[in-house]
Design a protein around this motif. Structure first.
Motif, PDB file in Angstrom:
ATOM      1  N   LYS A 275     -55.064  16.173  84.228  1.00 46.65           N
ATOM      2  CA  LYS A 275     -54.710  14.874  83.663  1.00 46.65           C
ATOM      3  C   LYS A 275     -55.399  14.742  82.307  1.00 46.65           C
ATOM      4  O   LYS A 275     -56.622  14.898  82.207  1.00 46.65           O
ATOM      5  CB  LYS A 275     -55.187  13.774  84.617  1.00 46.65           C
ATOM      6  N   ARG A 276     -54.610  14.498  81.269  1.00 40.99           N
ATOM      7  CA  ARG A 276     -55.141  14.419  79.900  1.00 40.99           C
ATOM      8  C   ARG A 276     -54.770  13.072  79.280  1.00 40.99           C
ATOM      9  O   ARG A 276     -53.606  12.683  79.278  1.00 40.99           O
ATOM     10  CB  ARG A 276     -54.572  15.550  79.070  1.00 40.99           C
ATOM     11  N   LEU A 277     -55.768  12.360  78.745  1.00 39.28           N
ATOM     12  CA  LEU A 277     -55.528  11.082  78.079  1.00 39.28           C
ATOM     13  C   LEU A 277     -54.786  11.328  76.775  1.00 39.28           C
ATOM     14  O   LEU A 277     -55.206  12.134  75.946  1.00 39.28           O
ATOM     15  CB  LEU A 277     -56.846  10.371  77.802  1.00 39.28           C
ATOM     16  N   LEU A 278     -53.657  10.649  76.591  1.00 43.36           N
ATOM     17  CA  LEU A 278     -52.842  10.810  75.392  1.00 43.36           C
ATOM     18  C   LEU A 278     -53.023   9.643  74.441  1.00 43.36           C
ATOM     19  O   LEU A 278     -53.334   9.833  73.269  1.00 43.36           O
ATOM     20  CB  LEU A 278     -51.366  10.962  75.768  1.00 43.36           C
ATOM     21  N   LEU A 279     -52.827   8.413  74.936  1.00 41.32           N
ATOM     22  CA  LEU A 279     -52.902   7.217  74.097  1.00 41.32           C
ATOM     23  C   LEU A 279     -53.605   6.088  74.829  1.00 41.32           C
ATOM     24  O   LEU A 279     -53.507   5.976  76.046  1.00 41.32           O
ATOM     25  CB  LEU A 279     -51.492   6.718  73.740  1.00 41.32           C
TER      26      LEU A 279
ATOM     27  N   LYS B  53     -52.167   5.843  78.521  1.00 45.50           N
ATOM     28  CA  LYS B  53     -51.098   6.788  78.830  1.00 45.50           C
ATOM     29  C   LYS B  53     -51.704   8.173  79.012  1.00 45.50           C
ATOM     30  O   LYS B  53     -52.433   8.670  78.154  1.00 45.50           O
ATOM     31  CB  LYS B  53     -50.061   6.817  77.715  1.00 45.50           C
ATOM     32  N   TYR B  54     -51.390   8.796  80.162  1.00 46.48           N
ATOM     33  CA  TYR B  54     -51.896  10.112  80.495  1.00 46.48           C
ATOM     34  C   TYR B  54     -50.747  11.093  80.633  1.00 46.48           C
ATOM     35  O   TYR B  54     -49.658  10.727  81.050  1.00 46.48           O
ATOM     36  CB  TYR B  54     -52.650  10.072  81.829  1.00 46.48           C
TER      37      TYR B  54
ATOM     38  N   CYS C  94     -46.013  18.380  82.562  1.00 43.18           N
ATOM     39  CA  CYS C  94     -45.302  18.295  83.837  1.00 43.18           C
ATOM     40  C   CYS C  94     -44.955  16.861  84.208  1.00 43.18           C
ATOM     41  O   CYS C  94     -44.160  16.637  85.111  1.00 43.18           O
ATOM     42  CB  CYS C  94     -46.145  18.913  84.943  1.00 43.18           C
ATOM     43  N   GLY C  95     -45.569  15.892  83.550  1.00 43.26           N
ATOM     44  CA  GLY C  95     -45.306  14.489  83.843  1.00 43.26           C
ATOM     45  C   GLY C  95     -46.201  13.600  83.014  1.00 43.26           C
ATOM     46  O   GLY C  95     -47.050  14.079  82.262  1.00 43.26           O
ATOM     47  N   GLU C  96     -46.004  12.300  83.152  1.00 45.46           N
ATOM     48  CA  GLU C  96     -46.824  11.334  82.430  1.00 45.46           C
ATOM     49  C   GLU C  96     -46.907  10.049  83.229  1.00 45.46           C
ATOM     50  O   GLU C  96     -46.083   9.794  84.110  1.00 45.46           O
ATOM     51  CB  GLU C  96     -46.256  11.053  81.042  1.00 45.46           C
ATOM     52  N   THR C  97     -47.922   9.257  82.936  1.00 53.70           N
ATOM     53  CA  THR C  97     -48.106   7.976  83.608  1.00 53.70           C
ATOM     54  C   THR C  97     -48.856   7.026  82.680  1.00 53.70           C
ATOM     55  O   THR C  97     -49.565   7.464  81.770  1.00 53.70           O
ATOM     56  CB  THR C  97     -48.870   8.144  84.937  1.00 53.70           C
ATOM     57  N   ILE C  98     -48.673   5.742  82.919  1.00 51.48           N
ATOM     58  CA  ILE C  98     -49.436   4.710  82.216  1.00 51.48           C
ATOM     59  C   ILE C  98     -50.223   3.946  83.265  1.00 51.48           C
ATOM     60  O   ILE C  98     -49.650   3.398  84.201  1.00 51.48           O
ATOM     61  CB  ILE C  98     -48.528   3.753  81.423  1.00 51.48           C
TER      62      ILE C  98
END
Length: 65
Positions: free
Chosen positions: A30-34, A41-42, A53-57
């Motif tokens: 899991k990597r923090l994006l914004l 947003k990860y 592979c996916g993303e989540t907020i």
């Protein structure tokens, strides 16, 4: 069914997702994006090839008074 039913969990965390590049299920990182006003947003990243592979907020919990 009962109307006042509480959920059995607050949030689920993905640990194993299908990688579109490797064509198999992998344990993702899991990597923090914004950092957004409505939450963080990860991205879920494949450890082998680095593809997304996916993303989540994740929304922050409400502030208790």
């Amino acid at each position: 069914m009962r109307e006042n039913r509480r959920p059995s969990f607050e949030r689920m965390e993905a640990t194993l997702l299908a990688c579109p590049q490797c064509k198999r299920a992998v344990k993702v990182r899991k990597r923090l994006l914004l950092v957004l006003p409505n939450g963080d947003k990860y991205l879920y990243v494949c450890p082998d090839c680095g593809s997304t592979c996916g993303e989540t907020i994740e929304t922050p919990p409400p502030i208790a008074r």
